[in-house]
Design an enzyme around this catalytic site. Sequence first.
Site, short mmCIF file in Angstrom:
data_model
loop_
_atom_site.label_atom_id
_atom_site.label_comp_id
_atom_site.label_asym_id
_atom_site.label_seq_id
_atom_site.Cartn_x
_atom_site.Cartn_y
_atom_site.Cartn_z
N GLU A 1 0.81 -1.22 0.00
CA GLU A 1 0.00 0.00 0.00
C GLU A 1 0.84 1.27 0.00
O GLU A 1 0.34 2.36 0.26
CB GLU A 1 -0.97 -0.01 1.18
CG GLU A 1 -1.96 -1.16 1.07
CD GLU A 1 -3.02 -1.15 2.14
OE1 GLU A 1 -3.01 -0.24 2.99
OE2 GLU A 1 -3.86 -2.05 2.14
N LYS B 1 -15.94 -1.57 2.11
CA LYS B 1 -15.19 -1.98 0.93
C LYS B 1 -16.17 -2.53 -0.10
O LYS B 1 -16.89 -3.49 0.17
CB LYS B 1 -14.16 -3.06 1.28
CG LYS B 1 -13.04 -2.58 2.19
CD LYS B 1 -12.15 -3.74 2.61
CE LYS B 1 -10.95 -3.26 3.42
NZ LYS B 1 -10.16 -4.39 3.98
#
Length: 426
Positions: A205, A338
């Site tokens: 990330e 999500k």
Amino acid sequence: MSEILSVKAREILDSRGNPTVEAEVILDSGYSGTAAVPSGASTGSREALELRDGDPARYLGKGVLQAVQNVNDEIAPKVIGMDGRDQVGLDSFLIELDGTENKGRLGANAILSVSMAAAKAAAAECELPLYRYLGGAMASLLPVPMMNVINGGAHADNNVDIQEFMIVPAGAPTFGEALRMGAETFHNLKKVLKSKGLNTAVGDEGGFAPNLSSNEEAMEVLMQAIEAAGYRPGEDIYIAIDAAASEFYKDGSYHMSAEQSPTKSAEEMIAFYEAWAGRYPLICIEDGMAEGDWGGWQALTRKLGYNVQLVGDDVFVTNTSIIAKGIADGVANSVLIKLNQIGTVTETLQAINMAFKAGYTVVISHRSGETEDTTIADLAVATNAGQIKTGSLSRSERIAKYNQLLRIEEELGASGCYAGMSAFRV
């Protein structure tokens, strides 16, 4: 009525070099929308099913040709002619067409690609930005970014147990200033790590992924970086963590290799977090307990829920039936959202609405395997979520979302507002 003229899916690569599904929906007006589906590394066991081919001779078994075929050969012929602006109707049809509890027949990745692309096509036809199309006239709140600048756990090849250490510039006056504060802290963090002879390679990330002497050393170097950048910890910039505790939960205990006492009970984990909350400006803990440790979650919420945002990710998986049970049982005080955990735009919006109605906060989130798709940036503004997780201040698939939020802030002008500390109800 705005009819769907064509639907086409293809296999593309995500930020980890793994295949994912991209779909394009074209309306009879000529307007189109394209969307790509992300993929997670640490996943909740009750997430909607991401369909993979399983052929070891191709992409190590991670190909998505079957999901692509399901879009092109089964979904497309059945949705052509449907109203592209009827998001609820389209998503309900896709769920019914799949016919399983977890979207495992067609694949949540196949279904979501069409759901997202249709929303983008409809927004384009209405000549509206996606955030305005989904959120209406009241969509005006720019989210506080939670920036994952130190990666561990399943997101990095190092010895750090905690999956994410994040900086949270809640004290900024605007989103643009928050982004600048985060970037400056990120660059100062690199200097701090280098001065200690630590690795400055980045994880999935975009955060640094050094080997550290303990999990707490990550907190210490974050504090040093914030101060080195000229900001005040606990006033300008706060700290958040994603423990992803399910990843180190086994046989009823938590096993943390970077700790002097590696095996911890639920009570000891809570004491661990409580100590950190007392020493550091820790504003948020995500997945502090394992998804299967419901009692541990309740105890954590009773102990820290009054002054720390406790976010449920793996424990809720953006699923309204599970979120409803968590609300009733006093589990967490915030929900991570999500899109690919549940598999349609409509169900995602329903989960957000349920959380807000219960007084929970909401954090819109990326996945560790991302693409250049910026849907979640628009979703955060559309729903006035107030918070977003979309990675560090490096790697273009992360920066793409931040840049989209900068564009939205510019477009909103005086009608826009940065959430700041008001996003946190602790």
